[in-house]
Design a protein around this motif. Structure first.
Motif, PDB file in Angstrom:
ATOM      1  N   LEU A 187       0.828  -1.204   0.000  1.00  0.00           N
ATOM      2  CA  LEU A 187       0.000   0.000   0.000  1.00  0.00           C
ATOM      3  C   LEU A 187       0.865   1.258   0.000  1.00  0.00           C
ATOM      4  CD1 LEU A 187      -2.740   1.538   0.487  1.00  0.00           C
ATOM      5  CD2 LEU A 187      -2.309   1.190   2.932  1.00  0.00           C
ATOM      6  N   LEU A 188       1.800   1.359   0.943  1.00  0.00           N
ATOM      7  CA  LEU A 188       2.574   2.580   1.116  1.00  0.00           C
ATOM      8  C   LEU A 188       3.651   2.747   0.057  1.00  0.00           C
ATOM      9  CD1 LEU A 188       2.874   2.511   5.011  1.00  0.00           C
ATOM     10  CD2 LEU A 188       1.310   3.851   3.604  1.00  0.00           C
ATOM     11  N   GLU A 189       4.071   1.651  -0.584  1.00  0.00           N
ATOM     12  CA  GLU A 189       5.071   1.773  -1.644  1.00  0.00           C
ATOM     13  C   GLU A 189       4.512   2.474  -2.878  1.00  0.00           C
ATOM     14  OE1 GLU A 189       8.368   1.157  -2.041  1.00  0.00           O
ATOM     15  OE2 GLU A 189       8.333   0.957   0.129  1.00  0.00           O
ATOM     16  N   ARG A 190       3.219   2.657  -2.939  1.00  0.00           N
ATOM     17  CA  ARG A 190       2.620   3.339  -4.091  1.00  0.00           C
ATOM     18  C   ARG A 190       2.782   4.858  -3.996  1.00  0.00           C
ATOM     19  NH1 ARG A 190      -3.194   0.382  -4.391  1.00  0.00           N
ATOM     20  NH2 ARG A 190      -3.561   1.867  -6.092  1.00  0.00           N
ATOM     21  N   ALA A 191       3.265   5.360  -2.862  1.00  0.00           N
ATOM     22  CA  ALA A 191       3.521   6.792  -2.706  1.00  0.00           C
ATOM     23  C   ALA A 191       4.890   7.142  -3.265  1.00  0.00           C
ATOM     24  CB  ALA A 191       3.435   7.179  -1.230  1.00  0.00           C
ATOM     25  N   GLY A 192       5.118   8.426  -3.507  1.00  0.00           N
ATOM     26  CA  GLY A 192       6.432   8.858  -3.966  1.00  0.00           C
ATOM     27  C   GLY A 192       6.348  10.090  -4.850  1.00  0.00           C
ATOM     28  N   GLN A 193       7.525  10.595  -5.219  1.00  0.00           N
ATOM     29  CA  GLN A 193       7.653  11.665  -6.207  1.00  0.00           C
ATOM     30  C   GLN A 193       7.997  10.996  -7.530  1.00  0.00           C
ATOM     31  OE1 GLN A 193       7.492  15.316  -6.294  1.00  0.00           O
ATOM     32  NE2 GLN A 193       7.559  14.639  -8.427  1.00  0.00           N
ATOM     33  N   PHE A 194       7.156  11.184  -8.539  1.00  0.00           N
ATOM     34  CA  PHE A 194       7.272  10.396  -9.757  1.00  0.00           C
ATOM     35  C   PHE A 194       7.926  11.186 -10.888  1.00  0.00           C
ATOM     36  CE2 PHE A 194       3.379   8.900  -7.524  1.00  0.00           C
ATOM     37  CZ  PHE A 194       3.907   7.705  -7.073  1.00  0.00           C
ATOM     38  N   ALA A 195       8.511  10.452 -11.814  1.00  0.00           N
ATOM     39  CA  ALA A 195       9.207  11.038 -12.958  1.00  0.00           C
ATOM     40  C   ALA A 195       8.206  11.552 -13.985  1.00  0.00           C
ATOM     41  CB  ALA A 195      10.125   9.992 -13.587  1.00  0.00           C
ATOM     42  N   PRO A 196       8.633  12.474 -14.846  1.00  0.00           N
ATOM     43  CA  PRO A 196       7.724  12.984 -15.885  1.00  0.00           C
ATOM     44  C   PRO A 196       7.180  11.894 -16.803  1.00  0.00           C
ATOM     45  CG  PRO A 196       9.652  14.396 -15.679  1.00  0.00           C
ATOM     46  CD  PRO A 196       9.918  13.191 -14.832  1.00  0.00           C
ATOM     47  N   SER A 197       7.901  10.790 -16.933  1.00  0.00           N
ATOM     48  CA  SER A 197       7.450   9.720 -17.832  1.00  0.00           C
ATOM     49  C   SER A 197       6.127   9.103 -17.385  1.00  0.00           C
ATOM     50  CB  SER A 197       8.520   8.623 -17.918  1.00  0.00           C
ATOM     51  OG  SER A 197       8.767   8.072 -16.625  1.00  0.00           O
ATOM     52  N   ILE A 198       5.778   9.220 -16.106  1.00  0.00           N
ATOM     53  CA  ILE A 198       4.495   8.701 -15.626  1.00  0.00           C
ATOM     54  C   ILE A 198       3.653   9.817 -15.011  1.00  0.00           C
ATOM     55  CG2 ILE A 198       5.290   6.331 -15.295  1.00  0.00           C
ATOM     56  CD1 ILE A 198       5.584   6.923 -12.327  1.00  0.00           C
ATOM     57  N   GLY A 199       3.879  11.036 -15.482  1.00  0.00           N
ATOM     58  CA  GLY A 199       3.025  12.134 -15.054  1.00  0.00           C
ATOM     59  C   GLY A 199       3.739  13.230 -14.296  1.00  0.00           C
ATOM     60  N   GLY A 200       4.757  12.875 -13.509  1.00  0.00           N
ATOM     61  CA  GLY A 200       5.519  13.880 -12.786  1.00  0.00           C
ATOM     62  C   GLY A 200       4.872  14.400 -11.521  1.00  0.00           C
ATOM     63  N   GLY A 201       3.762  13.809 -11.091  1.00  0.00           N
ATOM     64  CA  GLY A 201       3.120  14.233  -9.858  1.00  0.00           C
ATOM     65  C   GLY A 201       3.725  13.564  -8.641  1.00  0.00           C
ATOM     66  N   SER A 202       3.054  13.700  -7.515  1.00  0.00           N
ATOM     67  CA  SER A 202       3.548  13.082  -6.284  1.00  0.00           C
ATOM     68  C   SER A 202       2.376  12.640  -5.426  1.00  0.00           C
ATOM     69  CB  SER A 202       4.421  14.061  -5.489  1.00  0.00           C
ATOM     70  OG  SER A 202       3.623  15.100  -4.926  1.00  0.00           O
ATOM     71  N   ILE A 203       2.633  11.649  -4.593  1.00  0.00           N
ATOM     72  CA  ILE A 203       1.660  11.185  -3.600  1.00  0.00           C
ATOM     73  C   ILE A 203       2.361  11.187  -2.252  1.00  0.00           C
ATOM     74  CG2 ILE A 203       0.166   9.312  -2.830  1.00  0.00           C
ATOM     75  CD1 ILE A 203      -0.045   8.360  -5.686  1.00  0.00           C
ATOM     76  N   THR A 204       1.898  12.029  -1.342  1.00  0.00           N
ATOM     77  CA  THR A 204       2.418  12.089   0.017  1.00  0.00           C
ATOM     78  C   THR A 204       1.407  11.404   0.932  1.00  0.00           C
ATOM     79  OG1 THR A 204       3.376  14.243  -0.508  1.00  0.00           O
ATOM     80  CG2 THR A 204       3.317  13.603   1.813  1.00  0.00           C
ATOM     81  N   VAL A 205       1.885  10.484   1.748  1.00  0.00           N
ATOM     82  CA  VAL A 205       0.980   9.715   2.612  1.00  0.00           C
ATOM     83  C   VAL A 205       1.290   9.999   4.071  1.00  0.00           C
ATOM     84  CG1 VAL A 205       0.122   7.430   3.203  1.00  0.00           C
ATOM     85  CG2 VAL A 205       0.803   7.912   0.874  1.00  0.00           C
ATOM     86  N   LEU A 206       0.254  10.273   4.838  1.00  0.00           N
ATOM     87  CA  LEU A 206       0.355  10.407   6.292  1.00  0.00           C
ATOM     88  C   LEU A 206      -0.467   9.291   6.923  1.00  0.00           C
ATOM     89  CD1 LEU A 206      -0.080  14.277   6.740  1.00  0.00           C
ATOM     90  CD2 LEU A 206       2.044  12.980   6.586  1.00  0.00           C
ATOM     91  N   PRO A 207       0.111   8.098   7.070  1.00  0.00           N
ATOM     92  CA  PRO A 207      -0.620   7.022   7.743  1.00  0.00           C
ATOM     93  C   PRO A 207      -0.643   7.254   9.249  1.00  0.00           C
ATOM     94  CG  PRO A 207       1.540   6.254   7.071  1.00  0.00           C
ATOM     95  CD  PRO A 207       1.425   7.665   6.582  1.00  0.00           C
ATOM     96  N   VAL A 208      -1.747   6.936   9.867  1.00  0.00           N
ATOM     97  CA  VAL A 208      -1.910   7.093  11.316  1.00  0.00           C
ATOM     98  C   VAL A 208      -1.944   5.710  11.940  1.00  0.00           C
ATOM     99  CG1 VAL A 208      -3.409   7.999  13.139  1.00  0.00           C
ATOM    100  CG2 VAL A 208      -3.193   9.234  10.977  1.00  0.00           C
ATOM    101  N   VAL A 209      -1.248   5.546  13.075  1.00  0.00           N
ATOM    102  CA  VAL A 209      -1.279   4.277  13.794  1.00  0.00           C
ATOM    103  C   VAL A 209      -1.376   4.569  15.280  1.00  0.00           C
ATOM    104  CG1 VAL A 209       1.241   4.067  13.957  1.00  0.00           C
ATOM    105  CG2 VAL A 209      -0.166   2.022  14.086  1.00  0.00           C
ATOM    106  N   GLU A 210      -2.161   3.765  15.966  1.00  0.00           N
ATOM    107  CA  GLU A 210      -2.401   3.974  17.400  1.00  0.00           C
ATOM    108  C   GLU A 210      -1.596   2.980  18.224  1.00  0.00           C
ATOM    109  OE1 GLU A 210      -6.184   3.136  20.228  1.00  0.00           O
ATOM    110  OE2 GLU A 210      -6.524   4.631  18.673  1.00  0.00           O
TER     111      GLU A 210
END
Length: 510
Positions: free
Chosen positions: A299-322
């Motif tokens: 699940l969390l490996e799908r986050a990241g800063q991506f290269a222009p070849s796949i869009g160049g966007g980013s996904i930042t994740v803030l998972p919460v754990v108790e």
């Protein structure tokens, strides 16, 4: 005598049928429900079914194939198990679970399957993405170099987060985990980031409170709420975070930045354990199945800063754990700490001291965000950590009632003032320039010896002075420039003047 016209039409019909493409018989696999449990079902008769395939029950409920055995299938239901009955038909769909994606979801509250839950009508999007997807390859990623401003002094200065980072928010119950995540989301009002809040196993009133805060903060038009409450089927809570990541990936593929809050993965792990035990999978440590680490890693490996070849966007994740009783070495917390790029630890000891946000800077760490942090903040953060570390050590020692020398008392006073300067009210995100001015004033002694009320008033005056008198601090932070001694002196002088305007103590005797 037979009618000649009738014979002609019959012959033409026969000739047309002979020339047409033959219709092949359709093969339809139909299974049956053998047994039904709380959130799961056992199905027989679908020997060709595939793992993760979506099944359709005669009652209208759908389910995901979880366990494949020679004579039975373990199915996780995506709807109420009360609707199912033993013996009813089950059909294969040949599809996997998908969720609608795209701008049509902005401003909406949906469940894990993308069905509306806000009473505002159907979702206009017709584009479906599978909830499960492979993470981007290494060569399709770029380093984290851009900051994600949270608006929280303690985090932006000492535990910075970068766009594309996975930063864990961890702490005991009622320590303010959700509050920090929501404040970070609200602080994106000045950016172009798309925000996705995924509630997993939360109470309905808690989710409604978050939705109200986002709406009041003016961020609802750029936010998506995915809610899988504790009253929903466990299968919906299981797929909810994956659905949130699929929605975020659709925006990242178009070059946009997405912020995803997963609140929380403790409930997600417990839901997966519940489903696994009901399906009689072999239990391991703390009764969790053996693939519990892979559950969150993929699940969390799908986050990241991506290269222009796949869009160049980013996904930042803030998972919460108790955590329970500050036990950071528990099974799920240690798993998530090892997967993520750092953690923001909220201490119940600081909560008892009325220190909000209760960020423990001694345990909190950011393994990536420092590279995206402004140089001005970087200079301040080092002194901040040292000052607070020395203060906490002396504070423990001073409890014994030992007579302290002047230097030690001065360090205690300075540390208390610095810790007080890190206090921040909920739903009050601060621009970077205001944060830096308040922290510099505290570490220079301008807030030493003040009462709590006086400190709050002084910080408000400093923030007002920074907004009114543009010293170029915001531009320096945005351009990642180092804070010069001259600029530092100007900021401290402006802060001193703001405090002096309040009357009384102005920090000159500190």
């Amino acid at each position: 005598m037979p009618d000649a016209g009738a014979g002609t039409s019959t012959g033409a019909l026969v000739e047309m049928l002979l020339e047409s493409t033959p219709v092949l018989p359709a093969i339809s696999e139909i299974g049956r429900v053998v047994s039904v449990g709380d959130g799961i079902a056992i199905v027989a008769g679908l020997a060709r079914a595939l793992s993760d395939e979506l099944l359709a029950f005669a009652s209208g409920v759908r389910g995901i194939v979880f366990d494949l055995e020679p004579d039975r299938l373990g199915v996780v239901l995506l709807g109420p198990s009360e609707k199912l009955s033993v013996g009813e038909d089950v059909r294969r769909t040949g599809e996997v679970v998908g969720v609608p994606v795209g701008p049509a979801l902005l401003g909406r509250v949906v469940d894990a399957l993308g069905n509306p839950r806000d009473g505002m009508g159907p979702i206009a999007s017709t584009l479906l993405h599978p909830v499960e997807a492979e993470a981007a390859a290494i060569l399709q990623r770029r380093p984290v170099t851009r900051p994600l401003a949270t608006g929280v002094k303690a985090i932006d200065a000492a535990v910075p987060v970068g766009l594309g980072q996975r930063q864990l928010i961890i702490g005991d119950r009622q320590t303010g985990k959700t509050s920090i995540a929501v404040d970070t989301l609200l602080n994106q009002k000045t950016t172009k980031a798309v925000c996705i809040y995924c509630a997993i196993g939360q109470r309905g009133d808690a989710v409604a409170k978050v939705i109200g805060a986002i709406r009041d903060g003016g961020m609802m038009d750029r936010s998506i709420i995915i809610a899988a409450g504790n009253e929903d089927a466990p299968g919906l809570a299981y797929i909810a975070p994956y659905a949130a990541m699929s929605v975020a990936e659709s925006f990242a593929a178009k070059g946009r930045d997405a912020l995803v809050v997963l609140d929380d993965l403790t409930h997600h792990a417990h839901t997966y354990r519940e489903l696994s035990l009901l399906l009689r999978r072999p239990p391991g440590r703390e009764a969790f199945p053996g693939d519990i680490f892979y559950l969150h890693a993929r699940l969390l490996e799908r986050a990241g800063q991506f290269a222009p070849s796949i869009g160049g966007g980013s996904i930042t994740v803030l998972p919460v754990v108790e955590t329970q009783a500050e036990n950071l070495s528990a099974y799920i917390p240690t798993n998530l700490i090892s997967i993520t790029d750092g953690q923001i630890y909220l201490s119940p000891r600081l909560v008892q001291k009325n220190q909000f946000p209760a960020v423990d800077l001694g345990i909190s760490v950011s393994r990536v965000g420092g590279k995206a942090q402004s140089r001005a903040f970087r200079d301040v953060a080092g002194n901040l950590r040292v000052t607070l570390a020395q203060f906490e050590e002396l504070e423990e020692f001073a409890r014994f009632g030992t007579r302290l020398d002047e230097v030690t008392r001065a360090r205690l006073t300075r540390g208390a003032a610095t810790r007080a300067a890190l206090r921040q009210a909920e739903r009050d995100p601060m621009p970077a320039a205001e944060q830096l001015a308040v922290l510099l004033a505290a570490m220079d002694g301008l807030l030493d010896g003040m009462t709590e009320e006086r400190t709050i008033a002084a910080m408000h005056a400093i923030r007002t002075a920074v907004r009114a008198d543009d010293t170029g601090l915001a531009v320096k932070i945005a351009n990642n420039e180092k804070l010069t001694d001259e600029h530092r002196t100007r900021i401290i002088q402006a802060a001193r003047g703001a405090i002096a305007a309040l009357g009384g103590h102005d920090g000159t005797d500190a």
